[in-house]
Structures are given as C-alpha cells and as structure tokens.
Design an enzyme around this catalytic site. Structure first.
Site, PDB file in Angstrom:
ATOM      1  N   GLY A  55       0.499  -1.041   0.488  1.00 54.43           N
ATOM      2  CA  GLY A  55      -0.224  -0.100  -0.178  1.00 54.43           C
ATOM      3  C   GLY A  55       0.730   1.011  -0.579  1.00 54.43           C
ATOM      4  O   GLY A  55       0.509   2.270  -0.665  1.00 54.43           O
ATOM      5  N   ASP A  56       1.825   0.793   0.554  1.00 58.78           N
ATOM      6  CA  ASP A  56       2.946   2.649   0.657  1.00 58.78           C
ATOM      7  C   ASP A  56       3.379   2.644  -0.612  1.00 58.78           C
ATOM      8  O   ASP A  56       2.932   4.728  -0.927  1.00 58.78           O
ATOM      9  CB  ASP A  56       4.000   1.825   1.767  1.00 58.78           C
TER      10      ASP A  56
END
Lengths: 401, 419
Positions: free
Chosen positions: B179-180
């Site tokens: 997700g980052d």
C-alpha cells in the site's frame, strides 16, 4: 479547457498508450482536467477492450471493465500508423501537444519514424514519455514480458509466497499501474522543467524498474549483509501478527501496530495469555509465532472480519480485513467521502467508478465516460485539424481511420 | 538547470514509507526536501530492529543513522530536527513553512492540526502552500481516526482478496507492504499537478489523500467488474485467464525459478521445438489455448522437466529468442548481478558517513535532459540543522547553539546516549 477547474486544465496530451500502464497515467491526467486524445488502432482498438470482465460475461469491445475504468474522460481517434496518411496526422497532432505518452515496445515507434527525435524536430519542447517493460536501453530492451515476468525480474515475486513453495506473482496489475504512476511523476516533473526553461525531453520508464525500486529494504539488506530478503508467506518479516489470518467469515489482518498497543490485543480477544510480555515486541512475537497464533486463532474463528476490524480499531490497533470489491463498494466511509462517482456510458450503462487518489474541494475529479472506438474522429480531425468531411470519408475508405 | 524540480522546496513531516516514498521520487527529480524530525520523535524507520537493517548487523555508535530502510528512502533529502512543543522549535517550523512550496505529512487525521499546523495554520504562514495530507483513511468519514499501514491497505484495498495459490481460498500478502509505494507515488503525482495548478492560478490547495482510496484505485477494473457480474476474482496462483501455459518453473540451483507465459499457438509450437519435443505441438491435449488451459497441470509437469536442470537466465534468453515472454525470478542477489540492471545503472554506490559506501537502488526512471540523481546520502538525524537554520533562516551560530543547548534541536535521539 472550457471548465478550467482541474489541476491540469489546459494541458494537451497525445496518448499512444494501451493496456494498463500508460492508460492509467493518462486516466489520472484526464481526470485532473487535461485534454487527452487517445490514438487507437482501427482494427479493434486498445487490446484492453478485449479483456474482461464484461457485463453478463458477454465480451464486447465497448463494455470491458478494464478499458472503461482506465479510459474515462479521454477522446478516442483511430489511426493506422502503418499508413503514411496516418503518420502524417499523428505528426500534426504531436506538433500541438504538450505531452506525448506511449507504451509500445521500444523498436516500434522508431521504425515508423515517430520516435522522440523525429517528433521533437517539429515540436522541440514536447515532453515525450515512453513506458516499456525493460526500458529504452539495455540488453533486455526488446524482450517480451507479461505481468508474471515483470514480477519475476522486478524482484517482488521472489519474496512473495510461502518459503517452501513456488514464488507467487501478484494478481492485481500492480506492476503496470505502478509504472503508470511513475510515468505521471516523471512526465509532470519534465513539464515543470519545461515551464521553467522552455526545454522538452524524453522520459524513459521501465515497468521492471518500478518494481525493483519498491522492494522496501530488500536491496539495502543484501547490500548490508549479503543475505537475500526471504519469502515468508503471510508472516511478514518472519513475524507473527503481521499478515492475514482466517476468521469466522473470511480473513482478517492481525497487524501488531503500533507496538506499544500490543496489550490491547489481549483485551480484544479476552485472553490474558496474550498479554504475556514475551509477545510485547516484534522480536518476541517472531520467536514465539506458533504459540501466539495458537492463542489467537480460536477467538478469530468465532468472530467476523468487520466486527474484529472495527473493535480493534476502537482499541487503537491497526487491524484490517481482506475486502472484496463488493465489500469495498458497500462501505459507508467511502460513500460519505464521495469516493465513487456514477458514470453513464452509452454501451455499458450506469456504473460506479472509483474517482481518484485525492480529494480537493478546489479541483474535483472530472470523470466522463470512456470513449467509444473512434468516437472523436470527427471532432479531432475536422474541427481541430481542419480536415473536410470529404477528407474524413476518404481516410476511412483508405483504412487510415 | 540540471534537475527538473530544482526550484521546489518541500517540508516533509512524513514517516515510514508512504510519505517518504512520495518525497523520495520528488527528491530524485531535484526537489529540495527538508525532512522534519525531532530528538524525541524521529522517523521510526531509523530504529527498526532486524530484517538486515544494519550493516553486517553492527549497531555502531549511531545506529539510528545506519538503518537500511531509512537510508534507502531519504537519499538527497535534507534532515532537520525541531522540538515542536517548544516555542522556539515551533517558530523554526513556521518560518520554514513560510518559505516552502509544499508540505507533506502522513500522520493520523487531525494530528497536524493538534500541533498547530493544520491547513488553515499553514495557509496563514504561506497563502499559496500546497499541502498533501496522507492519513490512512483520509481526513473525513467515519473511519477517519482509524490507523493503518501499507500491509493493511493491501487487504482493505482489495489487492489481497485475489492474491493466493491456485485453488486455495487463503490470501497471500505481497512480500512488501505494498500500500505504501502506491500511495506514495500517487501523492508525488498529485503534488506536481498541484504545483502546475498553482503556477497557473496562483492558488495553493489542500490534497486530502486517503491511502485506502489510493489503493482501491489500482484495482478499479474489479470494482467495475463486480458491478457487472456480481463476481470477484478468485486466486489463480501463477496462471493467467488468457495465456497458457503460464507459470513459475523450478530451475537448477537453490530456490531458482523461471517464469514463462505463452501467448499463442505459434509460440507453443516453437516452445515444443525448443524443448526438443516437437511432437507435443500436435498432441491434442495441448493444441489450442482452450486445451492447454484444461490440461495445464500436465503442461506444467512437462515444462518443469525441461527447466529443472537449466539456469533460469539461459532459459529466458532461449525463449526470448523465439519470441516467448520469459524472465528469471530474481532475488536481491539476482538483481545486483543482472547485466540489464547493471547497464541501466539501477544501483548506485552511495557513501554514507555512518555506514561507508553501499550500493542502493537509484532513480526509478530516466530523463534525457534532467536525469535524476542521488545527490547525497540520507541525512543523519539533524544533519542539516546548521545549513537549514543558518543559511535558509539566517540564524546566527550563537542562536543555533542556544537552540541546541535548550534541546530544541539536536542530533542524538533522546535516551540513546552520546552518539
């Protein structure tokens, strides 16, 4: 642009991309107000039109979910770039564009005389962005790759999956979407440079390098210690409580964070054994992973994913759950934030589309339906370039458009 | 001008990966990124334990400056410390806001406002400021106070629901917290679009960037697809809905694999020739893509038998020569030794004063006129206090010394002793 409100209003983008990576970059541009003219091949158009899912599993080039999502707000013209007339039209469009973005194999455009050097001759300040599997240079430049091959060469696959089983690709198209995002950053950086200096340039984005530069600490770890970052399945970094676990109705993300909140897990799961100080830090949870899982799994099996997620969050724990597209569409949180926008498409009908990665009151997303194949031939060729209606008929007869 | 974003100054309060990834991409393009930490609250990536985070596992005298996670993500950024709870520290930060173009943060929703640095505060200091605020769930809505990391965004954002071994229900996480980087790259793009908007209109803007929404954005076709069919994708392992065969096949050596994806009957025919089994091309079990899908298990066994004693890179070269998509599954070691990455200059030698020289991943794409570059290694904690406060804010040496002695700025994390 007439509305003038988007962050990129007024920007003219000539879009020679297909499939996923390039189209995602230009989708974001179009939704931020840029004028994106997508050039498709007359025989079938963007191959994404021929990839599902489709309504009722009935393949139809105007109803592909993949194409519809990735091409909102663009104008479509068809051009046969193998014909001289087609190339001439493209050159005229390129003369007037701020940005040209393409994701052909690196050998394709040079063979057609439509590479950066050729087009920059008549539009020196154009920003020309190329996206490819391996980049515009290097020994693998002309190699073919599907998503699985990109995950393999990009290093993500080696570290995804269980240690004693085969490495796994990602099912979501993260490699291509991510390269599209990098292409947007590179393109807008080049545009900023052009605003300052008047100078255009060529941006070269390799999908494989997108992945190889998003491996967290895997490369520094090898540099520092000579050890490969290992494959650890759902035990992220070998830890317990850093991955998905089965629960009553699916899978829930038991995520031990923030570290100092760990004792709240014992409270959540009503089990004082979980408050054992051996589990308080990451190293301890890794060392006693099996024991810890054994304490959590029975409670998880009796509780639902949504309930676990919300209760844990109220205790300050960063739990998650494995959500399906249907779950996501149902969340009130996203509804309240107007994350979805209804778009009516003449062939596919009315559907809810994810808008984009930010909300800004001053610059709302501009989501218009994806174009039908060649829908804007007349608008672009006749109204913009000044071809006559007769010319357009002739070009059609010659299979140029 | 040799860097595209040379005249862009970014004040960066972000932590861990999502925000730092955004500012890394912009620093690679030449932006002046000033990372704000304090001796009480530094980026937790500096002190993460394990996972090969320290050179040869040695803590050295200043382990907080030796972290591989941190040092990968902060090259070419400047690092300052300022204690925000001290009025003098607050004043430094406010002055930095007034001379910055962009503020980036990925704290939980409302945290910046509680520090007196909400959008209205920032706008008072710099009326045309661009603010990228990146809380996990955005700045509004019923989940706004929830927290999450990249690992959980993979799950909530829909990525995990379709990721796993063939025929198994269990999801498999990606090898990183994916997700980052998704949220980080989205933020970098949005910031640049906002800077172009500001240039055109003179107006700043507040970008409310939910990391959850950012992640859903990369599975958008499945959000539409679910509405069309009522179905969600199931785990397919290493297979593909169209190409067959497709998979990862074991090769010679320890944990050594090659991926192969066959896109047409002609490619299948050529692969059979290459494997020395031309008769397979006429075998009815495998003629036509539908048959190959039906008998994929048998196909896998045949291909495994052929790759088993070969080097994965040699398999790739042989297959690419006949037009079949193939690539080895590269470990970190494989990436370091790969001739293509070497020729493209993926890794760069970065000499960090607290670690010595190590190869680190460089700039993620190429530019013909303003090639990005690693200008200097990741900053040690508070390394650029003198430059930023002295040169940019015109504090005198004695003023800076006073800030130091009052504990407003510093270079050693509290509780970690002398560096």
């Amino acid at each position: 642009m007439a509305d003038g409100h988007g962050l990129l209003a007024g920007l003219k983008v000539l879009d020679l991309t297909h499939y996923v990576a390039g189209p995602y970059a230009t989708r974001l541009m179009a939704a931020m107000g840029a004028d994106v003219v997508k050039v498709e091949r007359p025989d079938g158009g963007d191959p994404a039109r021929h990839i599902g899912p489709y309504p009722d599993d009935e393949p139809h080039p105007e109803k592909s979910a993949l194409f519809l999502y990735l091409n909102t707000g663009k104008k479509s013209i068809t051009l046969n770039l193998k014909s001289e007339a087609g190339r001439g039209i493209l050159q005229r469009l390129a003369r007037d564009a701020d940005i040209l973005i393409e994701n052909f194999r690196p050998s394709v455009l040079p063979a057609l005389g439509l590479d950066y050097a050729s087009l920059a001759a008549s539009n020196p300040d154009i920003v020309f962005t190329s996206i490819s599997n391996f980049g515009q240079t290097g020994p693998y430049r002309d190699y073919a790759a599907r998503e699985i091959n990109l995950y393999a060469i990009g290093g993500l696959m080696y570290i995804t999956g269980d240690a004693d089983r085969e490495p796994l690709q990602m099912a979501a198209r993260l490699a291509q979407y991510g390269a599209g995002q990098n292409a947007l950053v590179g393109t807008l950086s080049a545009l900023w440079h052009r605003e300052n200096t008047g100078e255009g340039q060529h941006v070269d984005v390799a999908i494989s390098e997108y992945l190889a530069t998003t491996l967290e600490n895997a490369l520094s770890m090898y540099s520092y210690t000579g050890a490969n970052f290992p494959r650890t399945g759902n035990r992220g970094y070998g830890r317990a409580a850093w991955g998905p676990y089965p629960c009553k109705d699916g899978y829930v993300g038991v995520i031990a964070g923030p570290d100092h909140r760990w004792p709240a897990v014992a409270e959540l799961m009503e089990n004082a054994s979980l408050a054992d100080p051996r589990f308080d830090d990451r190293a301890g949870r890794a060392a006693h992973a099996e024991e810890l899982d054994g304490l959590m799994l029975p409670w998880l099996a009796e509780h639902g994913k949504r309930e676990i997620f919300e209760q844990a969050q109220h205790l300050g724990l960063a739990f998650a759950y494995v959500a399906s597209p249907g779950d996501i569409l149902g969340w009130e949180h996203l509804r309240v934030r107007d994350f979805f926008a209804e778009v009516e498409h003449p062939a596919a009908g009315r559907l809810e589309y994810p808008t984009g990665p930010f909300k800004a009151d001053a610059a709302p997303w501009k989501l218009e339906p994806a174009p039908l194949l060649g829908q804007h031939n007349r608008e672009v060729l006749v109204e913009r370039l000044g071809y006559s209606t007769d010319d357009l008929v002739r070009l059609r007869e010659m299979d140029v458009v | 001008m040799s860097s595209a974003l040379e005249n862009v100054r970014i004040l960066d309060f972000s932590r861990i990966w999502a925000g730092p990834h955004a500012t890394k991409l912009l620093a690679d393009m030449g932006a002046e990124v000033i990372k704000v930490e304090s001796t009480r609250a530094w980026d937790p990536h500096r002190t993460i334990v394990g996972s090969g985070n320290l050179p040869d596992g040695e803590r050295g005298s200043d382990p907080w400056n030796r972290s591989g996670w941190f040092n990968t993500l902060h090259m070419s950024k400047r690092g300052v410390t300022a204690e925000l709870s001290h009025p003098d520290g607050k004043a430094l930060i406010e002055e930095l806001v007034s001379i910055s173009d962009v503020v980036v943060e990925n704290f939980r929703a409302g945290a910046m406002a509680r520090r007196g640095l909400g959008y209205e505060d920032l706008r008072r200091l710099r009326p045309d400021i661009v603010v990228a605020s990146m809380p996990a769930f955005g700045n509004s809505g019923p989940w706004r106070d929830f927290i999450q990391y990249g690992i959980g965004q993979e799950q909530l954002g829909g990525i995990a629901s379709m990721n796993g071994y063939l025929g198994e229900a269990a999801p498999v996480k990606s090898g990183v917290n994916f997700g980052d980087p998704i949220s980080g790259a989205h933020a970098a793009g949005a910031i640049l679009a906002a800077l172009l908007y500001r240039r055109r209109t003179g107006r700043g803007i507040f970008l409310d960037m939910s990391q959850l929404e950012s992640t859903v954005g990369v599975v958008g076709e499945h959000i539409l697809g679910f509405q069309m069919s009522g179905r969600a994708p199931e785990n397919v392992g290493n297979r593909n809905a169209v190409y067959a065969p497709q998979g990862a096949y074991r090769c010679r050596g320890d944990d050594s694999w090659v991926t192969i994806a066959v896109g047409s009957d002609l490619q299948w025919h050529d692969l059979c020739e290459l494997m020395g089994s031309p008769q397979l091309a006429d075998d009815s079990r495998f003629s036509g893509v539908l048959a190959r899908h039906r008998n994929h298990d048998g196909l896998d066994e045949i291909i495994r038998g052929w790759t088993r004693d070969q080097d994965p890179r040699e398999v790739m070269h042989a297959l690419q020569a006949i037009g079949v998509a193939s690539a080895p599954v590269l470990s970190s070691e494989g990436i370091f030794s790969d001739p293509h990455y070497q020729e493209r200059g993926l890794l760069e030698l970065v000499d960090h004063p607290s670690t010595g020289p190590y190869l680190m991943p460089g700039v993620a794409w190429k530019m013909s006129m303003t090639p990005g570059e690693i200008r200097w290694p990741a900053p040690r904690l508070g390394e650029h206090n003198d430059f930023v406060y002295g040169e940019l804010l015109a504090r005198t040496e004695s003023e800076i010394a006073a800030l130091r002695s009052q504990g407003v700025i510093g270079t050693v994390p509290d509780g970690m002793g002398e560096g």
